[in-house]
Design an enzyme around this catalytic site. Structure first.
Site, PDB file in Angstrom:
ATOM      1  N   ARG A  12      -7.634  -0.520  -5.891  1.00  0.00           N
ATOM      2  CA  ARG A  12      -7.174  -1.384  -4.817  1.00  0.00           C
ATOM      3  C   ARG A  12      -7.460  -0.957  -3.546  1.00  0.00           C
ATOM      4  O   ARG A  12      -7.806  -0.031  -3.205  1.00  0.00           O
ATOM      5  CB  ARG A  12      -5.601  -1.650  -4.880  1.00  0.00           C
ATOM      6  N   GLY A  85      -2.793   6.959  -1.483  1.00  0.00           N
ATOM      7  CA  GLY A  85      -1.910   7.344  -0.685  1.00  0.00           C
ATOM      8  C   GLY A  85      -0.698   6.361  -0.679  1.00  0.00           C
ATOM      9  O   GLY A  85      -0.991   5.244  -0.920  1.00  0.00           O
ATOM     10  N   ILE A  86       0.509   6.689  -0.127  1.00  0.00           N
ATOM     11  CA  ILE A  86       1.685   5.776   0.016  1.00  0.00           C
ATOM     12  C   ILE A  86       2.141   5.844   1.441  1.00  0.00           C
ATOM     13  O   ILE A  86       1.876   6.996   1.938  1.00  0.00           O
ATOM     14  CB  ILE A  86       2.516   6.038  -1.122  1.00  0.00           C
ATOM     15  N   THR A  87       2.961   5.031   1.589  1.00  0.00           N
ATOM     16  CA  THR A  87       3.792   5.093   2.876  1.00  0.00           C
ATOM     17  C   THR A  87       5.610   4.945   2.378  1.00  0.00           C
ATOM     18  O   THR A  87       5.641   4.250   1.591  1.00  0.00           O
ATOM     19  CB  THR A  87       3.887   4.259   4.027  1.00  0.00           C
ATOM     20  N   GLN A 142       3.227   8.635  14.444  1.00  0.00           N
ATOM     21  CA  GLN A 142       3.525   7.125  14.378  1.00  0.00           C
ATOM     22  C   GLN A 142       5.172   6.901  14.159  1.00  0.00           C
ATOM     23  O   GLN A 142       5.650   7.636  13.503  1.00  0.00           O
ATOM     24  CB  GLN A 142       2.952   6.267  13.452  1.00  0.00           C
ATOM     25  N   TYR A 148       4.405  10.664   6.572  1.00  0.00           N
ATOM     26  CA  TYR A 148       3.098  10.282   6.499  1.00  0.00           C
ATOM     27  C   TYR A 148       2.018  10.859   7.456  1.00  0.00           C
ATOM     28  O   TYR A 148       0.975  11.413   7.317  1.00  0.00           O
ATOM     29  CB  TYR A 148       2.883   8.653   6.653  1.00  0.00           C
ATOM     30  N   PRO A 178      -9.379   6.436   9.163  1.00  0.00           N
ATOM     31  CA  PRO A 178      -9.304   4.906   9.407  1.00  0.00           C
ATOM     32  C   PRO A 178      -8.008   4.540  10.271  1.00  0.00           C
ATOM     33  O   PRO A 178      -6.919   5.093  10.240  1.00  0.00           O
ATOM     34  CB  PRO A 178      -8.981   4.208   7.990  1.00  0.00           C
ATOM     35  N   ILE A 181      -6.442  -1.045   8.461  1.00  0.00           N
ATOM     36  CA  ILE A 181      -7.316  -1.865   7.529  1.00  0.00           C
ATOM     37  C   ILE A 181      -6.627  -2.908   6.697  1.00  0.00           C
ATOM     38  O   ILE A 181      -5.453  -2.364   6.299  1.00  0.00           O
ATOM     39  CB  ILE A 181      -8.042  -0.691   6.600  1.00  0.00           C
TER      40      ILE A 181
HETATM   41  P1  NDP Z   1      -3.050   0.542  -1.328  1.00  0.00           P
HETATM   42  O1  NDP Z   1      -1.596   0.631  -1.220  1.00  0.00           O
HETATM   43  O2  NDP Z   1      -3.893  -1.072  -1.163  1.00  0.00           O
HETATM   44  O3  NDP Z   1      -3.607   1.172  -2.509  1.00  0.00           O
HETATM   45  C1  NDP Z   1      -3.196   2.362  -2.937  1.00  0.00           C
HETATM   46  C2  NDP Z   1      -4.071   2.938  -4.052  1.00  0.00           C
HETATM   47  O4  NDP Z   1      -3.771   4.220  -4.563  1.00  0.00           O
HETATM   48  C3  NDP Z   1      -3.737   2.008  -5.423  1.00  0.00           C
HETATM   49  O5  NDP Z   1      -5.016   1.858  -6.361  1.00  0.00           O
HETATM   50  C4  NDP Z   1      -2.745   2.936  -6.211  1.00  0.00           C
HETATM   51  O6  NDP Z   1      -2.379   2.609  -7.661  1.00  0.00           O
HETATM   52  C5  NDP Z   1      -3.352   4.103  -5.732  1.00  0.00           C
HETATM   53  N1  NDP Z   1      -2.223   5.117  -6.029  1.00  0.00           N
HETATM   54  C6  NDP Z   1      -1.001   5.335  -4.926  1.00  0.00           C
HETATM   55  N2  NDP Z   1      -0.207   6.445  -5.360  1.00  0.00           N
HETATM   56  C7  NDP Z   1      -0.833   6.895  -6.423  1.00  0.00           C
HETATM   57  C8  NDP Z   1      -0.709   8.185  -7.290  1.00  0.00           C
HETATM   58  N3  NDP Z   1       0.635   8.720  -6.873  1.00  0.00           N
HETATM   59  N4  NDP Z   1      -1.281   8.348  -8.208  1.00  0.00           N
HETATM   60  C9  NDP Z   1      -2.611   7.833  -8.550  1.00  0.00           C
HETATM   61  N5  NDP Z   1      -3.001   6.513  -7.941  1.00  0.00           N
HETATM   62  C10 NDP Z   1      -2.077   6.166  -6.794  1.00  0.00           C
HETATM   63  O7  NDP Z   1      -3.601   1.386  -0.193  1.00  0.00           O
HETATM   64  P2  NDP Z   1      -4.848   1.436   1.080  1.00  0.00           P
HETATM   65  O8  NDP Z   1      -6.032   0.976   0.260  1.00  0.00           O
HETATM   66  O9  NDP Z   1      -4.379   0.600   2.120  1.00  0.00           O
HETATM   67  O10 NDP Z   1      -4.845   3.042   1.528  1.00  0.00           O
HETATM   68  C11 NDP Z   1      -5.899   3.845   0.713  1.00  0.00           C
HETATM   69  C12 NDP Z   1      -5.719   5.071   1.741  1.00  0.00           C
HETATM   70  O11 NDP Z   1      -6.010   4.812   3.081  1.00  0.00           O
HETATM   71  C13 NDP Z   1      -4.399   5.766   1.811  1.00  0.00           C
HETATM   72  O12 NDP Z   1      -4.457   6.870   1.500  1.00  0.00           O
HETATM   73  C14 NDP Z   1      -3.796   5.473   2.988  1.00  0.00           C
HETATM   74  O13 NDP Z   1      -2.895   6.350   3.451  1.00  0.00           O
HETATM   75  C15 NDP Z   1      -5.253   5.726   3.838  1.00  0.00           C
HETATM   76  N6  NDP Z   1      -5.165   4.561   5.013  1.00  0.00           N
HETATM   77  C16 NDP Z   1      -4.730   3.328   4.996  1.00  0.00           C
HETATM   78  C17 NDP Z   1      -4.762   2.466   6.201  1.00  0.00           C
HETATM   79  C18 NDP Z   1      -4.571   0.989   5.998  1.00  0.00           C
HETATM   80  O14 NDP Z   1      -4.674   0.420   7.289  1.00  0.00           O
HETATM   81  N7  NDP Z   1      -4.567   0.292   4.886  1.00  0.00           N
HETATM   82  C19 NDP Z   1      -4.971   3.150   7.588  1.00  0.00           C
HETATM   83  C20 NDP Z   1      -5.327   4.675   7.448  1.00  0.00           C
HETATM   84  C21 NDP Z   1      -5.280   5.329   6.331  1.00  0.00           C
HETATM   85  P3  NDP Z   1      -1.920   1.358  -8.175  1.00  0.00           P
HETATM   86  O15 NDP Z   1      -2.846   0.224  -7.974  1.00  0.00           O
HETATM   87  O16 NDP Z   1      -1.833   1.584  -9.629  1.00  0.00           O
HETATM   88  O17 NDP Z   1      -0.647   1.036  -7.426  1.00  0.00           O
END
Ligand code: NDP
Length: 241
Positions: A12, A85-87, A142, A148, A178, A181
């Site tokens: 995702r 990653g999660i928040t 932040q 985070y 990043p 995004i």
């Molecule tokens: P999303 O929430 O859109 O997607 C997160 C993805 O990580 C999903 O595929 C989810 O799986 C998976 N995931 C979450 N927790 C776990 C876990 N414990 N084990 C395995 N898989 C896991 O996140 P983003 O695409 O927005 O973010 C991706 C990365 O980029 C993160 O590390 C985030 O911190 C970083 N980031 C994002 C920014 C943004 O603006 N979006 C900015 C800066 C950094 P599932 O689909 O099954 O839930």
């Protein structure tokens, strides 16, 4: 045989864009997700990658998961993208130990878990590419994100130390930081807050997931073999690290 890349959170958002881009330029891709099987299956059908479900915060699950990926593909993981990653945003004085721990383990300890499970083979083979997806908020902090920001800043230190340990073994280790995004993680924030954030981005818009994915394909390429221990910032000019 083309190289095998594993992308955590690769089904995702930014991770899906990374999986797509790596597949497009010819890598074999294994994408790890946690619970959203629908998105994982949709991506599998779209790009023909393999998808695996495990929790990257869990050390033993990572060991077993990597084993399974290697067995499935019949060869080692040569490219590792730690992107999951999660928040759990809340001001520190209201933050529970559980909200602290869940972000630190999912965003930072996962890098240890996944690197630990894969780097031995990379060292033996004399080749590896590791990319850690950090964040602008690990660089500047932040409000509501002590957990985070600490995890994402930790990833940058982790990247530098592991780059030094691995440089002589043909393994590069880099981070990407990043800015905002447009993914589910960001669109979960209220419209009012989003408008405020967008106003602070000099380029005047949120980034797109594929703009991060193309940095990954560059960093894993032959052209980038002299780059290690770096943090590549991509944030529309919001913060100059
Ligand atoms: P999303 O929430 O859109 O997607 C997160 C993805 O990580 C999903 O595929 C989810 O799986 C998976 N995931 C979450 N927790 C776990 C876990 N414990 N084990 C395995 N898989 C896991 O996140 P983003 O695409 O927005 O973010 C991706 C990365 O980029 C993160 O590390 C985030 O911190 C970083 N980031 C994002 C920014 C943004 O603006 N979006 C900015 C800066 C950094 P599932 O689909 O099954 O839930």
């Amino acid at each position: 045989m083309t190289r095998l890349a594993l992308v955590t959170g690769g089904t995702r958002g930014i991770g899906a864009a990374i999986s797509r881009e790596l597949a497009r330029v010819g890598y074999r891709v294994a994408a790890v997700y946690l619970g959203n099987a629908e998105s994982a299956e949709a991506l599998r059908q779209e790009i023909g990658c393999a998808v695996f479900k495990w929790d990257v915060a869990d050390y033993l699950a990572c060991e077993a998961g990597v084993h399974n990926v290697v067995r499935t593909f019949g060869g080692p993981i040569e490219i590792l993208v730690n992107n999951a990653g999660i928040t759990r945003d809340v001001m520190l004085h209201k933050m529970s130990p559980q909200q602290w721990d869940s972000v630190i383990t999912c965003d930072l300890t996962s890098c240890f878990n996944m690197c630990h499970a894969t780097i031995g083979t990379m060292r033996e083979h004399g080749f590896g590419r590791i990319i850690n997806v950090s964040s602008i908020n690990g660089q500047k902090g932040q409000v509501g994100q002590t957990n985070y920001s600490a995890a994402k800043a930790g990833m940058i230190g982790f990247t530098k130390a592991l780059a030094l340990e691995s440089a002589a073994k043909g393994i590069t280790v880099n981070a990407i930081a990043p800015g905002y995004i447009a993914t589910d993680m960001v669109t979960a924030v209220s419209t009012e807050v989003l408008q405020g954030i967008q106003a602070q981005i000099p380029i005047g818009r949120f980034g797109q997931p594929d703009e991060i994915a193309r940095i990954v394909t560059f960093l894993v390429s032959e052209e980038a073999k002299f780059i290690t221990g770096a943090t590549i910032t991509a944030n529309g000019g919001q913060y100059m690290a």
